[in-house]
Design a protein around this motif. Structure first.
Motif, short mmCIF file in Angstrom:
data_model
loop_
_atom_site.label_atom_id
_atom_site.label_comp_id
_atom_site.label_asym_id
_atom_site.label_seq_id
_atom_site.Cartn_x
_atom_site.Cartn_y
_atom_site.Cartn_z
N PHE A 1 0.80 -1.24 0.00
CA PHE A 1 0.00 0.00 0.00
C PHE A 1 0.82 1.28 0.00
O PHE A 1 0.38 2.30 -0.54
N SER A 2 2.01 1.26 0.62
CA SER A 2 2.74 2.52 0.74
C SER A 2 3.10 3.16 -0.60
O SER A 2 3.12 4.38 -0.70
N PRO A 3 3.35 2.38 -1.68
CA PRO A 3 3.64 3.06 -2.96
C PRO A 3 2.45 3.88 -3.48
O PRO A 3 2.64 4.75 -4.33
N LEU A 4 1.25 3.61 -2.93
CA LEU A 4 0.08 4.37 -3.40
C LEU A 4 0.04 5.77 -2.79
O LEU A 4 -0.66 6.65 -3.28
N LEU A 5 0.78 5.97 -1.69
CA LEU A 5 0.75 7.28 -1.04
C LEU A 5 1.62 8.26 -1.84
O LEU A 5 2.77 7.93 -2.18
#
Lengths: 720, 232
Positions: free
Chosen positions: A655-659
């Motif tokens: 999920f962090s690459p989506l931030l």
């Protein structure tokens, strides 16, 4: 075993303590041949039960290098299978015993080796501990699922309850006589097997070095399978013999073997004769307490607590013997972790608060309908998460195993009850945390000496000791008196322990706790904790005081758990000792580790899962899932053999690459894709020309903008 | 005559990265070959591949003309391939006698193994009840060697026999290796650049960066090594 003067002093102190304790609690019953004889006969029987259980533990440890916390639960499970065949289906005893001990249990051991234990080789000790504790809960859950409720199942003793013979005025039943004979026979046979037979020597050799074992011509895979088959059979023998004495109850049968840990510790997990001696000391000691001592009210459990006390003393006082297990160092696995910036933690906390406020305000559709949960479930989830958070700095960062978070939480709850139970004033929470911190520091004292397995055992003993001796005191928790804890008074608000306001308060507390912990992690203290985790020796050479560092981290951890416990007290309004048992605390530890013990977010993951299992059980309503809240965490912990990183790590990676602000996470993802192409790239440049096309291809995957145009000479060289 | 061991274009390594880049080597029956080279040359990897601990990624390992790629190490050990690994190839928590019991998986009886081991290394006889981890380095290496010397292997692989040992002990161990060579055993000895090994070898092979660089008579190799070191 070589003992140092300090060891002798500790033993002398223990003996002196035992004498003083006996003198203070002497019942005044007459000491005669009959009473002493009766004590000895019953004590030796009890000791034999411990001996059978503990020798299984020792054999498994010496032949596999794994301390099997699940040994008791396995024995319990096989005892149930025996009961099913023998008493529910009325099979003849010899056939039922033969089938369980010689066929089913060994097969179960081999399956366990194939599916779980093989994957544990070379993994950090913490993972081994968690997986075997997970197995313990798994077997308990499985038994509770297959044989529901304690519906007066009776495992009849061998040769009936009445027969036997008279010895020193005591009737020794044939079952007890059989138990004694089996204990002695096993001690002798197992010693012969492990030291005189080739297969026994090979089992120990595999623990020393698998690769060397294979170089001698023995097949280590087969030998390991045999060792687990033997271990499982021994568990079955212990379970079948103990069941008629302790009752066919999942928890009781499991805990008998947990009590036998003390005997195994006397044998330093290796020596069968010393283990036998330890078991006898335990059995006779317990019977001595029952026969000649009278303990005042709150200490009426003192005889049951003896194994715990002995385990604690032995682990601390005797020199530790460690197998030279190659490739299973307790060192942490290689870690490449991003240190979370405070801003990220604060943002995450804020997001959580928004979600909880929206959900509890009914703004999120379907969730309530589906889960059937009110706000109270959210409260339980958040309190569990806060208690789990206490283990993040302790186990995740400083590498100190602790199976006693619920003991600290219980202490905090009691402290809140005492200082602010009537008024529910919020300062009572801080007082509870402050008062629990010294208890944590107390636990740090053994941690200064102990590491890994021994620390795990000491913390288990600590939790069980609290369960049996502290929470049972009427001056601590008086369940009968109906003491109630008032709603929380905070900044002029009165927050009901099951209401929405309380849930939001808890969420804010959790978010603030996460931010605070991240700040601590980024401080010099946090770096010290991680330093002692990586290498205590290296940390000490850098001038880091191990004692001070451990005392501080245990103190902080206990304070957080104590705070969580006080919050739990407010939710529950009344306290009783059964809320803070060792067994209830284990899922808390396991679910956190499954999430990824080094990440505060894993505490939330653990809290959610605690509730999730209950919700799934209720929603599905399938009767075979009746023990899901034990079975679920247990199986999740066992599944860690497949994914050792922890669930939160993988979720974060996904999920962090989506931030938008996590450029680093996107970079990491791209590098991950690139490294997965390593095989394809292979020996490029070493054994075949590395051309311009390859450079372009690689740049494309790594996302590198080619600023320097290729020169013809570079291409013509055909390599780097 | 079929060679005892034949490596053809052997490639092997760890985690998908080759350390051996196509090794060709033949050891005739009864021949003693010294495999020399600096740290990281791939010598130990070569022995691990021959003994079955690592599967080759390419090429073949043949024993007496049979391709043994992918055969498990315990089966190779029972078939007569004996590797004495670098460091101390003993089980530290087992006693000397129990270490010897482990050698019986090759099919030789414990009484025969004990008799020969204690005759060859009388010091081991005095310490038969002692755990191997508490023996001195030399005694541990003797114990490791006794497995090779009492189980009549067909091919003996010795890895860094001299590592960390006093010269006197090394001399004693190589004396025993010489005795084995005289009995006609095929031996592949890995050392860094120990001169001691050249005294017992029929042929010497120098390995660098996973490839064989030079093959020759021990005397020639010894001279070349001296020149390389001393610039002569």
């Amino acid at each position: 075993m070589k003992l140092s003067p300090a060891n002798y002093a500790a033993i002398a102190l223990t003996v002196a303590g035992a004498i003083v304790m006996s003198a203070l609690n002497w019942s005044g019953r007459p000491v005669s041949v009959a009473t002493v004889g009766s004590m000895l006969v019953v004590g030796v029987t009890l000791g034999s039960i411990y001996a059978v259980s503990a020798s299984g533990l020792v054999v498994v440890y010496t032949t596999t290098g794994v301390f099997n916390f699940a040994q008791g639960a396995m024995g319990m499970y096989w005892a149930f299978v025996y009961w099913e065949l023998r008493f529910n289906r009325n099979w003849p005893a010899p056939i039922a015993i033969g089938l369980v001990v010689l066929v089913m249990a060994p097969l179960g051991g081999v399956v366990l080796d194939r599916l779980v234990m093989r994957r544990l080789r070379g993994t950090p000790l913490v993972l081994q501990l968690m997986v075997t504790v997970g197995l313990m809960l798994g077997f308990m859950g499985l038994a509770a699922t297959q044989w529901k409720g304690d519906r007066g199942r009776n495992a009849q003793p061998f040769f009936g309850r009445s027969g036997g013979f008279e010895l020193l005025g005591v009737n020794v039943t044939w079952h007890r006589f059989t138990t004694i004979c089996v204990a002695v026979l096993l001690a002798v046979l197992l010693r012969l097997l492990l030291h005189r037979s080739r297969i026994g020597v090979a089992m120990r050799a595999v623990v020393d070095s698998r690769s060397l074992t294979s170089l001698t011509g023995a097949n280590p895979e087969i030998i390991s399978g045999l060792a687990w088959a033997l271990g499982s059979s021994l568990a079955a023998v212990a379970g079948i013999l103990i069941a008629p004495e302790s009752g066919l109850v999942v928890e009781l049968l499991t805990l008998v073997v947990v009590d036998a840990f003390a005997a195994a510790a006397v044998g330093r997990l290796q020596s069968l004769p010393l283990t036998f001696l330890g078991a006898m000391v335990l059995g006779i000691g317990q019977q001595f307490m029952r026969s000649f001592l009278d303990f005042p009210g709150g200490f009426s459990n003192a005889d049951r607590a003896l194994p715990t006390i002995l385990l604690f003393v032995v682990v601390l006082a005797l020199p530790q013997a460690k197998l030279h297990v190659r490739g299973t160092a307790s060192a942490a696995s290689a870690r490449i972790r991003r240190v979370t910036p405070l801003s990220d933690a604060a943002l995450g906390g804020l997001a959580l608060i928004v979600v909880v406020v929206s959900w509890s305000g009914g703004l999120v559709p379907f969730v309530d309908e589906w889960t059937g949960t009110g706000v109270n479930r959210g409260v339980t989830m958040m309190i569990t998460a806060i208690i789990m958070l206490s283990l993040v700095p302790l186990t995740g960062w400083a590498g100190q195993v602790n199976f006693a978070p619920l003991a600290f939480a219980g202490f905090g709850a009691v402290m809140f009850l005492k200082v602010a139970g009537d008024s529910g004033q919020a300062w009572g929470l801080l007082m509870a945390a402050l008062l629990t911190a010294p208890v944590g520091a107390l636990m740090a004292l053994p941690a200064v000496r102990l590491q890994g397995l021994y620390l795990a055992l000491a913390s288990m003993a600590f939790a069980r000791g609290f369960e049996l001796l502290f929470f049972t005191q009427s001056s601590v928790i008086d369940s009968g008196a109906g003491e109630r804890i008032a709603s929380l008074h905070f900044a002029g608000w009165q927050l009901d322990g099951r209401g929405r306001g309380y849930l939001i308060f808890l969420t804010v507390v959790f978010a603030a706790g996460v931010v605070g912990l991240i700040a601590l992690k980024r401080s010099r203290y946090g770096r010290r904790w991680m330093a002692i985790h990586d290498s205590e020796a290296a940390a000490a050479t850098l001038g880091i005081s191990l004692v001070e560092t451990k005392v501080i981290v245990f103190g902080i951890s206990a304070a957080i758990a104590g705070f969580g416990g006080a919050l739990f007290g407010i939710q529950q309004a009344t306290l009783n000792p059964s809320q803070f048992t060792l067994l209830l605390g284990l899922p808390i530890v396991l679910l956190l580790v499954v999430g990824g013990v080094a990440y505060p977010a894993a505490a939330l993951f653990g809290g959610v899962n605690t509730i999730l299992f209950i919700v799934i059980k209720e929603r599905l309503g399938w009767s075979w899932l009746s023990a899901l809240e034990i079975l679920g965490p247990g199986l999740m912990a066992v599944a860690m053999v497949v994914n050792t990183r922890g669930a939160v790590t993988d979720m974060g990676r996904a999920f962090s690459p989506l931030l938008p602000w996590r450029q680093d996470a996107r970079e990491q993802l791209r590098l991950g894709h690139a490294s997965s192409r390593e095989d394809e790239i292979g020996e490029l440049g070493l054994d075949r020309p590395f051309t311009r096309d390859h450079v372009n291809d690689l740049d494309k995957h790594l996302g590198i903008v080619d600023l320097i145009p290729a020169t013809p000479s570079a291409e013509s060289r055909g390599g780097l | 005559m079929t060679p005892m061991l034949e490596l053809r274009d052997l490639r092997a390594g760890y985690g998908g990265i080759d350390v051996l880049h196509g090794i060709d080597l033949t050891i005739a029956s009864g021949e003693v070959v010294a495999l020399l080279g600096p740290n990281g040359a791939g010598k130990t990897t070569a022995l691990a591949t021959i003994s079955g601990q690592i599967s080759p990624s390419g090429g073949t390992v043949s024993l007496m003309g049979h391709n043994v790629n992918g055969v498990r190490p315990d089966r190779l050990a029972r078939a007569g391939v004996c590797l004495v690994p670098e460091g101390r190839g003993v089980f530290p928590n087992l006693t000397v006698r129990e270490n010897l019991i482990m050698s019986t998986y090759t099919g030789v009886s414990i009484s025969s193994i004990e008799e020969r081991a204690y005759e060859l290394f009388p010091r081991l006889g005095d310490r038969r009840g002692q755990t191997a981890g508490t023996l001195s380095g030399g005694e541990q290496q003797m114990l490791a060697m006794s497995r090779a010397m009492t189980t009549d292997p067909a091919l003996l692989l010795l890895d860094e026999l001299s590592m960390g040992l006093a010269p006197m002990i090394v001399a004693e161990l190589y004396e025993r290796v010489g005795e084995l060579a005289q009995k006609g055993l095929s031996i592949l000895i890995v050392e860094q650049f120990a001169q001691a090994v050249l005294g017992v070898a029929d042929r010497a092979v120098v390995m660098v960066n996973g490839e064989i660089r030079t093959v020759g008579a021990p005397a020639d190799i010894s001279r070349q090594l001296a020149e390389a070191y001393l610039g002569g």
